[in-house]
Design an enzyme around this catalytic site. Structure first.
Site, mmCIF file in Angstrom:
data_model
loop_
_atom_site.group_PDB
_atom_site.id
_atom_site.type_symbol
_atom_site.label_atom_id
_atom_site.label_comp_id
_atom_site.label_asym_id
_atom_site.label_seq_id
_atom_site.Cartn_x
_atom_site.Cartn_y
_atom_site.Cartn_z
ATOM 1 N N HIS A 1 0.810 -1.218 0.000
ATOM 2 C CA HIS A 1 0.000 0.000 0.000
ATOM 3 C C HIS A 1 0.841 1.265 0.000
ATOM 4 O O HIS A 1 0.349 2.350 -0.306
ATOM 5 C CB HIS A 1 -0.936 0.000 1.211
ATOM 6 C CG HIS A 1 -2.240 0.705 0.952
ATOM 7 N ND1 HIS A 1 -2.320 1.896 0.262
ATOM 8 C CD2 HIS A 1 -3.519 0.385 1.278
ATOM 9 C CE1 HIS A 1 -3.575 2.279 0.175
ATOM 10 N NE2 HIS A 1 -4.328 1.382 0.789
ATOM 11 N N ASP A 14 -1.681 2.314 -4.600
ATOM 12 C CA ASP A 14 -2.976 2.644 -4.010
ATOM 13 C C ASP A 14 -4.045 1.699 -4.544
ATOM 14 O O ASP A 14 -3.861 1.045 -5.583
ATOM 15 C CB ASP A 14 -3.340 4.094 -4.326
ATOM 16 C CG ASP A 14 -2.413 5.078 -3.621
ATOM 17 O OD1 ASP A 14 -1.932 4.740 -2.521
ATOM 18 O OD2 ASP A 14 -2.174 6.170 -4.179
#
Length: 568
Positions: A541, A545
């Site tokens: 992450h 995204d």
């Protein structure tokens, strides 16, 4: 010789010799002891002068204990006993030491240590010896196969001689780097003298306990004796330029490819021509070489092409710099049985990397179902053409690798890795393919998969998988990947799973099995059958995204459900 021993034992000018040894990478080791006999020098006068010059040049003092074996160093190029040593010892080469005759009655010999064959290697195993005790060995010949923390690597001999003693036999495990594994001698008649030889504790890689040094008597300053010019040792003459030195394998390759050795500059020890020199010469001439891996002029792997993207402020706040997390140990009493440990270095390294990945990388997972009916039809057509032309069959996994590579080209943000200062986005699309073997999990790499055809990918995957099962992968076969594909569906029938990211990459695709499903048709109370395959993308992450990961899966699904677009 007696004068040299006294000078080394008692002089105040050699006390910092151990510190000198640590800072000089290229060293020549000589052992002196009380009563040692040497045939290096032709006269005691020449020996005294040589030692005196060494003392005068280094301006150090001595604190060496008596009655022990001392090691002194001389810089490369200083001739000793008519032989000039110019070899540089590095961590990637075989670690060896030259021993000389002493009171123990041992002839001149060489101690071969466990080499460091990878950046993370601290210990290794001996898979098997290709030479046995008493065999003659030549430079470039393979002595044994060493299991490192990543692969099994062949260890070559660096000097000519005879293998007198194998200290660590076949199957020896957890041998520390630098620990003695074998002894070689120069003369065949010296082999029998090492039948019962065993290295001392200090030579085996374990630090020996330091004994307090006895107080040395006060010595008068040693004056350099004046010697006649005839007593000076003459430097050895360099080898004849007419003679070319090359390893047997390099000569064989040169003969097969009709390459004149005189046109090649050797990069091996003492300027020897080795296999890598022949490969680099052939590559520069545009000829096919056995190793398809791209290399630079110095024999190293071609560097990855990438762009470093500075972090945005929001990423800096969300993902600060941190070290590995600490996991508390449970104090609940448990009942267990300790089984014999059979972990290989590879298994330990894999476990360590996966643990660090789960502790330090914020994983999240995206799953999508893809219809593979058109993909299976295209595969059948391609395999018919392959069989007709004598080529190898194309698997579903080959098509998945191609689709993943093209999706990475389309969404390059997923072809990146995280650093504390920036995101590194790669221009090369190198796909690692997870392969399970009896020796552990391997991830050989398919380089530039986005630019290769399906036939080339299929052939390369099969070749690397076979090498992984034989435990014969080289570092260039698995290093430099930018994304990983793990398929448990085809071989094991797993429907869906979540894979752990292979650092420093930021994504891995977990491929499940294809299954028949009933789906609604166009008309009422009508239905039809279709094959669907579940894939799960594990994302870092910090780099990818959620919307970017979804965009990559959309591109991947488009290639799988319309496979003809991969051929455009």
């Amino acid at each position: 010789m007696a004068y040299a021993s006294r000078i080394i034992n008692h002089s105040k000018k050699l006390r910092n010799v151990p510190n000198l040894l640590r800072h000089d990478h290229a060293v020549l080791v000589r052992c002196f002891s009380n009563g040692a006999q040497s045939s290096v020098c032709k006269s005691e006068a020449a020996e005294r002068e040589r030692v005196s010059k060494f003392v005068a040049c280094n301006h150090v003092s001595s604190g060496l204990p008596r009655n022990n074996c001392y090691r002194t160093t001389m810089r490369l190029g200083i001739p000793t006993g008519g032989v000039a040593y110019s070899r540089e010892l590095t961590c990637s080469q075989v670690q060896s030491r030259r021993g000389f005759a002493s009171d123990a009655g041992l002839p001149p010999h060489q101690e071969i240590g466990m080499p460091s064959l990878s950046p993370t290697m601290t210990e290794g195993n001996i898979a098997r010896w290709l030479k046995k005790e008493g065999d003659k060995v030549n430079p470039g010949e393979v002595l044994c196969e060493v299991e490192t923390d990543k692969a099994t690597v062949e260890m070559e001999c660096m000097e000519e001689g005879y293998l007198a003693k194998i200290i660590k036999g076949d199957g020896s495990k957890e041998i520390k780097v630098g620990e003695i594994i074998a002894i070689t001698v120069e003369e065949q008649e010296d082999i029998a003298k090492f039948k019962d030889y065993s290295p001392s504790t200090s030579d085996s890689g374990a630090p020996a306990a330091k004994e307090p040094a006895a107080p040395l008597p006060k010595q008068e300053p040693v004056q350099q004796p004046v010697s006649s010019p005839e007593a000076k040792s003459k430097p050895s003459s360099p080898p004849s330029e007419d003679r070319l030195f090359a390893s047997p394998l390099a000569r064989k390759m040169a003969e097969d490819h009709k390459v004149p050795l005189s046109s090649i500059k050797g990069t091996g020890p003492d300027g020897h021509i080795v296999k890598a020199d022949i490969e680099d010469y052939l590559a520069s001439r545009g000829k096919d070489v056995s190793a398809p891996t791209p290399k630079t002029k110095d024999g190293k792997l071609e560097a990855l092409d990438y762009v470093d993207i500075p972090h945005s402020q929001i990423r800096k706040k969300k993902y600060p710099k941190h070290g590995p997390m600490r996991i508390p140990v449970s104090l609940v009493p448990m009942n267990w049985v300790e089984a014999p440990s059979n972990h290989r270095p590879k298994a330990r390294v894999t476990a360590s990397r996966l643990l660090i990945s789960k502790q330090t990388i914020p994983h999240y997972y995206l799953t999508v179902d893809t219809c593979v009916d058109k993909l299976l039809d295209l595969r059948s057509q391609l395999n018919s053409l392959q069989e007709a032309s004598g080529g190898k069959r194309i698997s579903v996994n080959d098509l998945v690798i191609k689709a993943a590579a093209l999706a990475l080209r389309k969404v390059p943000q997923c072809n990146s890795s995280w650093t504390d200062d920036y995101i590194r986005q790669y221009n090369n699309v190198n796909i690692n393919v997870a392969v399970q073997t009896e020796n552990g999990l391997y991830v050989p790499v398919i380089r530039n998969a986005d630019k290769k055809g399906l036939s080339s990918i299929s052939s390369e995957v099969k070749q690397l998988a076979q090498k992984a099962k034989e435990n014969s992968l080289k570092p260039e076969d698995y290093e430099g990947g930018t994304f990983t594909v793990s398929n448990l569906g085809g071989p094991f029938g797993i429907k869906q799973f979540c894979a752990i990211i292979n650092p420093p990459q930021s994504g891995i695709l977990a491929v499940g099995s294809a299954e028949k499903r009933v789906i609604p048709s166009s008309g009422p109370e009508q239905f039809q059958f279709a094959s669907f395959m579940s894939v799960t993308l594990s994302c870092d992450h910090r780099v990818i995204d959620g919307a970017i990961g979804a965009e990559w899966l959309k591109a991947f699904k488009g290639y799988i459900e319309n496979p003809e677009s991969m051929l455009l």
